[in-house]
Design an enzyme around this catalytic site. Structure first.
Site, PDB file in Angstrom:
ATOM      1  N   ASP A   1       8.520  81.254   6.451  1.00 17.55           N
ATOM      2  CA  ASP A   1       8.193  82.357   5.546  1.00 17.55           C
ATOM      3  C   ASP A   1       9.231  82.387   4.435  1.00 17.55           C
ATOM      4  O   ASP A   1      10.333  81.868   4.620  1.00 17.55           O
ATOM      5  CB  ASP A   1       8.352  83.690   6.287  1.00 17.55           C
ATOM      6  CG  ASP A   1       7.150  84.009   7.138  1.00 17.55           C
ATOM      7  OD1 ASP A   1       6.085  83.480   6.856  1.00 17.55           O
ATOM      8  OD2 ASP A   1       7.322  84.806   8.083  1.00 17.55           O
TER       9      ASP A   1
ATOM     10  N   ILE B   1      20.099  58.276  45.461  1.00  8.58           N
ATOM     11  CA  ILE B   1      19.356  59.485  45.066  1.00  8.58           C
ATOM     12  C   ILE B   1      20.231  60.405  44.211  1.00  8.58           C
ATOM     13  O   ILE B   1      21.299  60.825  44.633  1.00  8.58           O
ATOM     14  CB  ILE B   1      18.824  60.211  46.322  1.00  8.58           C
ATOM     15  CG1 ILE B   1      17.885  59.261  47.062  1.00  8.58           C
ATOM     16  CG2 ILE B   1      18.105  61.493  45.937  1.00  8.58           C
ATOM     17  CD1 ILE B   1      17.398  59.752  48.394  1.00  8.58           C
TER      18      ILE B   1
ATOM     19  N   VAL C   1      21.718  57.373  50.140  1.00  5.81           N
ATOM     20  CA  VAL C   1      22.599  58.394  49.578  1.00  5.81           C
ATOM     21  C   VAL C   1      23.147  57.927  48.230  1.00  5.81           C
ATOM     22  O   VAL C   1      23.252  58.698  47.271  1.00  5.81           O
ATOM     23  CB  VAL C   1      23.758  58.692  50.550  1.00  5.81           C
ATOM     24  CG1 VAL C   1      24.764  59.624  49.904  1.00  5.81           C
ATOM     25  CG2 VAL C   1      23.227  59.287  51.827  1.00  5.81           C
ATOM     26  N   ALA C   2      23.488  56.646  48.155  1.00  5.88           N
ATOM     27  CA  ALA C   2      24.051  56.113  46.915  1.00  5.88           C
ATOM     28  C   ALA C   2      23.070  56.267  45.772  1.00  5.88           C
ATOM     29  O   ALA C   2      23.450  56.527  44.631  1.00  5.88           O
ATOM     30  CB  ALA C   2      24.381  54.631  47.102  1.00  5.88           C
TER      31      ALA C   2
ATOM     32  N   ASN D   1      28.929  61.437  45.066  1.00  7.07           N
ATOM     33  CA  ASN D   1      27.706  61.937  44.421  1.00  7.07           C
ATOM     34  C   ASN D   1      27.642  63.449  44.348  1.00  7.07           C
ATOM     35  O   ASN D   1      27.200  64.023  43.361  1.00  7.07           O
ATOM     36  CB  ASN D   1      26.476  61.461  45.205  1.00  7.07           C
ATOM     37  CG  ASN D   1      26.105  60.057  44.840  1.00  7.07           C
ATOM     38  OD1 ASN D   1      26.865  59.391  44.152  1.00  7.07           O
ATOM     39  ND2 ASN D   1      24.960  59.593  45.291  1.00  7.07           N
TER      40      ASN D   1
ATOM     41  N   ASP E   1      31.351  63.564  41.144  1.00  4.55           N
ATOM     42  CA  ASP E   1      30.509  63.263  39.981  1.00  4.55           C
ATOM     43  C   ASP E   1      29.968  64.501  39.279  1.00  4.55           C
ATOM     44  O   ASP E   1      29.658  64.459  38.096  1.00  4.55           O
ATOM     45  CB  ASP E   1      29.322  62.386  40.424  1.00  4.55           C
ATOM     46  CG  ASP E   1      29.502  60.955  39.943  1.00  4.55           C
ATOM     47  OD1 ASP E   1      30.639  60.613  39.575  1.00  4.55           O
ATOM     48  OD2 ASP E   1      28.519  60.199  39.936  1.00  4.55           O
TER      49      ASP E   1
ATOM     50  N   GLU F   1      21.204  63.396  43.422  1.00  6.78           N
ATOM     51  CA  GLU F   1      21.033  64.771  43.908  1.00  6.78           C
ATOM     52  C   GLU F   1      21.341  65.812  42.842  1.00  6.78           C
ATOM     53  O   GLU F   1      20.658  66.826  42.724  1.00  6.78           O
ATOM     54  CB  GLU F   1      21.971  65.065  45.086  1.00  6.78           C
ATOM     55  CG  GLU F   1      21.885  64.122  46.241  1.00  6.78           C
ATOM     56  CD  GLU F   1      22.628  62.825  45.990  1.00  6.78           C
ATOM     57  OE1 GLU F   1      23.404  62.752  45.015  1.00  6.78           O
ATOM     58  OE2 GLU F   1      22.412  61.872  46.743  1.00  6.78           O
TER      59      GLU F   1
END
Ligand code: ATP
Length: 870
Positions: free
Chosen positions: A326, A282, A279-280, A704, A708, A284
């Site tokens: 142009d 990845i 969990v720490a 997370n 965050d 997400e």
């Protein structure tokens, strides 16, 4: 299905009850009720519930659900509840973000939706193509997409590319003649136009016979795929990175699992430890943050007149190092006014003609006749070059409509930028005359005679040289020059091979001043390491004069003409491209070679285009830019960005936004990854030195997925900094995870992990529960504070500290959430936190600020060192 090609124009009009004034408003509503809207059925978009459910299709969520089940199995119901709540909150946030991003992309699409010109209530109006109904008279011209099927009732050299329908790429000619046949395939119905095809040449009017799903294209594609935006390179890179990271972490987590099992720890603790690590690690929030930042960024850009059609363009803009622009309308104002006129071998100021003189009178009349522009008191409709001619006539009290009424147009060859000519046929004073206007070089190639004060005579080499000289003189003043000619013609219908044996009669030179902001925008580009190159259909002298005025060309660079490119090999072109700042008399085919050459030299190229033939070059360019006002529908369809104000300065603003959005996303990524790294390192350290797990999985989930996310978004919407345009463009080949970036992430993560584990050790003096609580609190708070570090490369200053209120809102929200979890009793149980003493809170607070102080110090030293180098 009804067939209309075998009915005459009158029969079709009668059947649909339309007159030459088109439908009236009431009829439009009736027709819509009777025959439906001009929309193809779309594949249904997923409902919010489906979006919500799809949020659970994620490897991490599965791990969490297993962890929740394990906790329940072991009677730890609080943990199960927390994981379940966090997962649901995460899925809800994900759903809202997805729907918001989708909404803003749809709004962007609506801004660039196709338009059609129709005649209603006797007036020409522009409507959204979706609003076209059966019975509408649609006007089509070069570069238009046909929005519905229709029977042609007027055609002026109309040619259509029907490849979308028939697969046949050669344009087909279309006219109004009734075909005596039945059961013809669309490819053979040459008096009909079909939805989804586009006009490659000429003009025409058609009465709409079918709309929406009943059109030929609607029958083939009954379901229109919702144009799904592909992932941008950045999104793809981050997704790939996320997947790789997840795989590595799962292997490490498995190893730690084995190690702890070997050490004889209880299996449930060992499992939770490994879950914590996974969990720490990845990230997400990563991909949803990128999506939301891109969506917010494109909304800001749309407000500043740049509509993004393809999301990849946002990041691509940041690496643009060449802009091929142009001239007319983009660098200049496209507001033309006649300044000088050459006739009877003399130059006159615009208001100094003597229309009692036959030549002056004829030239003025021809400029009204070979002309499609219409001006009224309230508006000016048409090509600015032609509007300038109508305005010239007005100086002498002439009304263009009256002149055109007296000398009706019998046939015409519309202007096209390859030929650089336009011709019309009229009966003038018992003679049938073809009037041709266009670029002097194109007219001189086809002229055999000259009509001046000495009468009509064969044109001599001296005459040609003299005209070239006048042309150069006027061009050097930045004037745009049109030559006029005519010839007697016997016939009803003009063909392209009739533009020969012309009688030259005069020149009209007009001024199209540069936009006030062009010079500054070009200078800004130069500072930002971006070179501006002018690619124009105009004359080399005129183009060079304007290019010098704006600062595109100087003594070190040159101008060349398109025909020279034709004789060059690709290798030769590569050699000269860096030296050339102006390409004049360029055709669309040259543009694509110029883009390719720059790309081969390693540059990312932005290219503007407006014509029907510009589509391939717009697609070839890294960023294809179409003109919202003057651009054809075909060019808009091929472009990745549309300028709603046709202004060069808007491109430069878009580049600045593109750089800023990319930089912000990278800062957001840095913030998220360094925070995750801190979590991983802390857990790794604890497992290697055989400490208890420093966090419960719920703690890491809380950080997370919740706290965050706020700073990550706030960093993502940081407004562009002026200094961005003093830097060089990003290398297009640069991968997102450069070595300095990775080192920075690692060091910042290490710093946060260090203070976290220091707090853990201090907490251990009281109890394991206090240690875990302090580690969690320090990790959470220091990551919130770290948000301020990640806002920019440089150090924070008194000025920048408060320049982004979102980062403060994010910080305060995160801080309040943490405070609630730490102090509110019901949460304390759920989040497995212990009560801390005042001293312990102080330690948490002080330790959480240490990374900020250290990182700001390093930034300050680095910035002072860099300044000293400069
Ligand atoms: P840019 O490519 O920068 O927009 P441009 O508008 O000058 O340049 P074109 O529209 O291709 O390029 O025009 C090329 C030349 O054709 C002009 O220099 C002019 O001499 C001639 N020309 C332009 N408009 C017309 C017109 N409506 N009728 C006849 N000739 C025209």
């Amino acid at each position: 299905m009804k067939e209309y090609y075998n009915k005459s124009v009158d029969e079709v009009l009668q059947e649909l009850k339309v007159g030459e004034n088109g439908l009236a408003d009431l009829q439009v509503d009736n027709m819509r009720m009777q025959f439906g809207e001009n929309k193809l059925k779309e594949v249904k978009k997923p409902s919010p519930i489906m979006v919500f459910v799809s949020q659970f299709n994620d490897f991490l969520i599965w791990i969490l659900l297993v962890a929740a089940a394990m906790s329940a199995f072991l009677g730890k119901y609080e943990s199960t509840l927390v994981i379940a709540v966090v997962v649901i909150i995460n899925a809800s946030l994900g759903t809202v973000q997805h729907l918001k991003a989708e909404e803003s992309l749809q709004a962007l699409k609506a801004l660039s939706s196709p338009k059609s010109k129709v005649i209603r209530n006797g007036a020409t109006v522009v409507v959204a193509s979706e609003d076209v109904v059966v019975g509408d008279l649609i006007i089509v011209e070069t570069g238009d997409f046909v929005s519905a099927d229709g029977r042609i009732i007027k055609s002026f050299s109309l040619k259509v590319d029907e490849s979308a329908l028939t697969g046949e790429s050669v344009s087909v000619e279309k006219d109004t003649v009734t075909i005596n046949a039945s059961k013809l395939s669309p490819g053979d119905q040459c008096n009909m136009i079909f939805s989804g095809t586009h006009i490659t040449y000429g003009r025409g009017v058609a009465v709409v016979t079918c709309v929406g799903g009943n059109t030929e294209i609607g029958k083939i594609a009954t379901l229109l795929e919702r144009a799904k935006d592909k992932e941008t390179p950045l999104q793809k890179n981050l997704d790939d990175f996320g997947k790789k990271l997840a795989a590595i972490i799962i292997v490490i987590a498995a190893l730690i699992f084995a190690l702890n099992l070997y050490r004889g720890k209880p299996i449930i603790d060992v499992f939770m430890f490994s879950v914590s690590l996974a969990v720490a690690a990845i990230p997400e929030a990563l991909s949803s943050i990128v999506t939301i930042v891109l969506a917010i960024g494109t909304r800001r850009m749309a407000k500043e007149n740049a509509i993004i059609r393809k999301l990849y363009a946002v990041e691509g803009l940041g690496s643009v190092s060449i802009i091929c622009s142009d001239k007319t309308g983009t660098l200049t104002q496209n507001k033309m006014s006649v300044k000088q006129i050459y006739t009877r071998s003399q130059l006159f100021k615009e208001d100094n003609l003597d229309i009692k003189q036959e030549h002056d009178f004829r030239l003025l009349m021809m400029s009204m006749l070979c002309n499609d522009a219409i001006t009224t008191e309230s508006q000016e409709l048409g090509d600015p070059t032609e509007i300038a001619l109508v305005n010239l006539g007005e100086l002498y009290g002439w009304d263009e409509l009256r002149v055109r009424e007296n000398y009706r147009r019998i046939s015409e060859l519309p202007f096209d930028s390859n030929r650089k000519l336009m011709s019309t046929l009229h009966d003038i004073h018992e003679k049938r005359l073809m009037v041709t206007k266009g670029a002097l070089d194109a007219i001189l190639q086809r002229a055999q005679f000259i009509d001046d004060e000495r009468g009509i005579r064969a044109i001599t080499p001296e005459d040609r040289a003299n005209l070239e000289r006048i042309n150069t003189e006027l061009g050097q003043k930045g004037l745009r020059i049109l030559a006029f000619s005519y010839k007697e013609f016997n016939g009803e219908q003009l063909g392209l091979d009739d533009e020969n044996k012309l009688v030259f009669i005069g020149l009209i030179a007009m001024m199209d001043p540069p936009r006030a902001e062009s010079a500054e925008a070009v200078a800004n580009c130069y500072r930002a390491g971006i070179r501006t190159v002018m690619i124009t259909g105009d004359h080399i002298i005129t183009a060079s004069a304007i290019a010098k005025e704006i600062g595109i060309m100087d003594n070190t660079t040159e101008a060349i003409e398109g025909y020279k490119i034709e004789s060059m090999t690709d290798k030769e072109l590569l050699d000269i491209v860096p030296k050339v700042s102006v390409y004049a008399r360029v055709s669309p085919e040259h543009k694509i070679r110029i883009v390719r050459a720059w790309q081969e030299l390693g540059h990312a190229v932005a290219m503007t285009g407006d014509g029907v033939n510009d589509a391939p070059a717009l697609k070839q360019a890294d960023i294809g830019i179409a003109m919202g006002i003057t651009g054809t529908e075909v060019s808009k369809d091929a472009a990745s960005m549309i300028l709603t104000d046709d202004n060069f300065a808007t491109i430069v603003k878009a580049i600045s936004n593109g750089r800023s959005i990319y930089g912000n996303i990278m800062n957001s990524v840095k913030f998220l990854l360094s925070g995750n790294t801190a979590g991983i390192l802390a857990v790794l350290y604890a497992s290697i030195v055989n400490l208890p797990a420093p966090f419960a999985p719920v703690h890491l989930l809380f950080i997370n997925l919740l706290t965050d996310s706020f700073p990550a978004i706030a960093i993502g919407i940081e407004s562009p900094k002026a200094s961005l345009m003093n830097e060089k463009p990003r290398d297009i080949k640069e991968s997102i995870l450069t070595r300095p970036f990775a080192i920075e992430v690692l060091l910042q993560g290490l710093l946060i992990a260090t203070v976290t584990m220091m707090a853990f050790h201090i907490g251990m003096q009281a109890s394991e529960a206090v240690a875990v609580t302090m580690a969690f609190a320090v990790l959470c708070l220091s990551r919130l504070i770290h948000g301020f570090n990640c806002r920019s490369k440089g150090p924070l200053t008194a000025e920048t500290l408060f320049s982004n209120r979102y980062i403060w809102i994010a910080f305060i929200t995160g801080f309040l959430l943490l405070t609630i979890v730490l102090t509110w009793d019901p949460f304390k149980g759920i989040f497995e936190v212990a009560k801390l003493t005042g001293q312990q809170y102080l330690v948490v607070l002080i330790f959480s600020f240490i990374p900020l102080v250290c990182i700001q110090l390093v930034k300050r030293i680095r910035s002072a060192y860099n300044k000293a180098l400069v």
